[in-house]
Scaffold this active site. Sequence first.
Site, PDB file in Angstrom:
ATOM      1  N   LYS A 109     -72.225 -52.864  25.818  1.00 20.52           N
ATOM      2  CA  LYS A 109     -71.639 -51.604  26.277  1.00 20.52           C
ATOM      3  C   LYS A 109     -72.270 -51.303  27.630  1.00 20.52           C
ATOM      4  CE  LYS A 109     -73.064 -49.675  22.403  1.00 20.52           C
ATOM      5  NZ  LYS A 109     -72.028 -48.757  21.925  1.00 20.52           N
ATOM      6  N   ARG A 110     -71.769 -50.327  28.371  1.00 12.82           N
ATOM      7  CA  ARG A 110     -72.414 -49.970  29.618  1.00 12.82           C
ATOM      8  C   ARG A 110     -73.882 -49.616  29.377  1.00 12.82           C
ATOM      9  NH1 ARG A 110     -69.718 -49.521  34.496  1.00 12.82           N
ATOM     10  NH2 ARG A 110     -71.852 -49.263  35.165  1.00 12.82           N
ATOM     11  N   LYS A 121     -64.084 -51.808  17.225  1.00 13.52           N
ATOM     12  CA  LYS A 121     -63.717 -53.220  17.373  1.00 13.52           C
ATOM     13  C   LYS A 121     -64.609 -54.095  16.502  1.00 13.52           C
ATOM     14  CE  LYS A 121     -63.054 -52.178  22.282  1.00 13.52           C
ATOM     15  NZ  LYS A 121     -63.788 -52.289  23.569  1.00 13.52           N
ATOM     16  N   LYS A 171     -77.357 -44.409  25.484  1.00 15.62           N
ATOM     17  CA  LYS A 171     -76.943 -45.464  24.558  1.00 15.62           C
ATOM     18  C   LYS A 171     -78.153 -46.206  23.976  1.00 15.62           C
ATOM     19  CE  LYS A 171     -72.388 -46.339  26.734  1.00 15.62           C
ATOM     20  NZ  LYS A 171     -71.399 -46.288  25.625  1.00 15.62           N
ATOM     21  N   THR A 174     -65.792 -46.829  21.184  1.00 12.34           N
ATOM     22  CA  THR A 174     -64.675 -47.610  20.665  1.00 12.34           C
ATOM     23  C   THR A 174     -65.145 -49.027  20.357  1.00 12.34           C
ATOM     24  OG1 THR A 174     -64.043 -48.055  22.954  1.00 12.34           O
ATOM     25  CG2 THR A 174     -62.793 -46.359  21.789  1.00 12.34           C
ATOM     26  N   HIS A 210     -64.276 -36.430  27.623  1.00 12.96           N
ATOM     27  CA  HIS A 210     -64.903 -37.655  27.136  1.00 12.96           C
ATOM     28  C   HIS A 210     -66.408 -37.579  27.023  1.00 12.96           C
ATOM     29  CE1 HIS A 210     -61.603 -40.581  27.014  1.00 12.96           C
ATOM     30  NE2 HIS A 210     -61.049 -39.803  27.922  1.00 12.96           N
TER      31      HIS A 210
END
Length: 763
Positions: free
Chosen positions: A497-498, A608, A503, A604, A314
């Site tokens: 998101k986290r 969505k 990120k 992901t 991952h």
Amino acid sequence: MDVKQRMQEIAQAKYGQELSQCGDGQLYHVLLQLSQELCQGRRAPAGERKLYYFSAEFLIGKLLSNDLLALGIYDQVSQALAECGHSLSAVEEAEPEPSLGNGGLGRLAACFLDSIAALGLPGDGVGLNYHYGLFQQELRDNKQTERPNPWIEDESWLIPTGIEFEVPFGFGPVKAKLFDIAVPGAHTDVANRLHLFDVEHPAPAPEGGIDFDKTDLPDRLTSFLYPDDSDEAGRLLRVYQQYFMVSAGAQLVLKELDERGHDPRSLSAHAAIQINDTHPSMVIPELVRLLLQRGLTMDEAVEQVSHTCAYTNHTILAEALEKWPISFIEKVAPQLVPILKELDARAKAAHPDSAVAIIQGKPGQEVVHMAHMDIHYGYSVNGVAALHTEILKGSELKPFYDIYPGKFNNKTNGVTLRRWLEVCNPKLAALLDQCLGTQWRTDPTQLNGLMDLYNDAAVLERMQAIKAENKRGLADALRREQGVELDPESVFDIQVKRLHEYKRQQMNALYVIRKYLDIKAGKIPERPVTVIFGAKAAPAYVMAKHIIHLILCLRQLIEDDPQVRPWLRVVMVENYNVTWAEKLIPACDISEQISLASKEASGTGNMKFMANGAVTLGTRDGANVEIADLVGPDNIYTFGASSNWIIELYDQKARDPKMGYQSELYYRRPAVKPLVDFLLDPVLTRLGDAEALKALWTDITGKDWFMSLLDVESYIAARDRAIHDYGDKPFWARKMLVNTARCGFFSSDRTIAEYDRDIWHLK
Ligand SMILES: *Cc1c(COP(=O)(O)O)cnc(C)c1O
């Protein structure tokens, strides 16, 4: 079955009341019981081979609506509730969200279970029953604090099975008790199970925060997901948890094999184990151990295990690839050490290159490289998006790819559109039914048919009206639950998101600073924008907490400024979780997917958002690449350096620290410096912790490991362009339409069909 009648009977039996007299909490329990009855009446799917999906996390979210849909009674229940003056969405508020996962990896596991059941495949999840799960986030004084998140009530989705195993820890045996959650398959008559192991006497919630005695074993084993690993006791506890999960799980696999009448020598013909990231990797030596106990030779045991286990990678972030000191394993499960050494010796004999060794390091300081074990002793290694798998093959795991080219394969992630479109966006789903018929609900590729309506003004207007309604719905929920007022007429630009430096929420914050400074200088934006964040930071991740602090200080600065507030708002949703995601995603205009290229394995959340008609603003990273290919360049905003270039920059720096990306050079650029220096401006620092903001400034200007400053200028330009384009309503509505039309590929039903076709071969 008459659904309403059965609801009435349950309400009478439980509460001695008519449905109309029941409160939402009572109705939730009526429906919980009804769902469980119906699940119990379903059979397990048949198949020669059964899958066990081992994962440290299952971020399943609330189950009620999802299960009612899968059981085929969603509409009947909604109607029955409406007839007696209630609404399903109000009833759903009474359900606590299970707290068994952390982020994308756990949510993926949950989507996969949903799809495995919907495809009628025999496959169960295996994990742990965390009582306080991932922490509950509170935002106070512009900072995150953490509390335990107890979610298990007396009546819950957990079904005690009476099944128990003994897990042989170094300090002695511990009983593992099995609880199950049913996983009904939509459009089928089958149900699978999520198996969650628990200790016999789980410890009560710690007082106050989430600190607790990490040596209080075994009662603390299932208290929290990912306990703080910044000290040795915390790291050791993770290994205890992992072994607890895989030992009990492996025993379950062998018990079921036996019950199905198969010999352990035929394990691989009848069972497949998917190892979701490296947390469950110890299942490999544990299964070998259990097979030896059952009389197999080492050769036979290794042969069976290596045709049973398959590994999903991952991440390429080096710090996330687990390596455990062998001394830890010596302590937790000493019986595994000789097996690990044997597995390592066999791998070294066949492949002497030290880069692929399982046990690495000087004598006395050896570590076990979990991913390496998975690759040598798994029969499949998959990445989770096309780009990610190419990076694994070409750089990160290249030495392994050279040895085992046939093991490597890609399985681009997906999401269950039942939860992430049908349930969370019923209005859009109804419009799709009107336009396309209902077949898209079982075959999401049918959504491509929307392309025929590309110029249909009525459909485009309806899509925008639905988006506006969803934005008002989100605004209502945030007002009600968090006291935040939103302007639903503004552009909703969302990054949820986290929190992680890769990120790049910090880059998003730099954009906010750019706009703030513009407005203060009299440069008014074209239209109001609401920048919405939602993110939890790992409790010990200092830099992530600094970034949250920056966002919250910016929020306060702007809220208090009547000149800026009409044009620019910052909102941070407290305790971002699946429940919030289901409200945020249908209300989004611009989806922020801005990780540094090469670092987000797939994402992901991006899928969505796309399904719900948000337009992506993103780097060419993870599955964004595939989204861009599907929607075409006019229906996505991409920016930033390419993954190839980023990988080259890291390589250069590894060769010579003075080479590669140098943040200070970018910091000196006239368009960049004032944004970063704003972190030191007293206007901002007086609202919070000047030292934390200074530490963040020092990091960004001196290191900036995830290269925010490299991309920030092209990011600002792309984002401004998106916000400009938003003003042309029909133009924007077509982008929304194309995004929904092209999301069928990202159904997890497609992903699971590929796993089964290429890896599991279940039927
Ligand atoms: C989908 C989801 C994630 C994963 O989001 P990414 O943007 O892919 O990191 C994380 N948390 C929740 C609650 C989700 O629903």
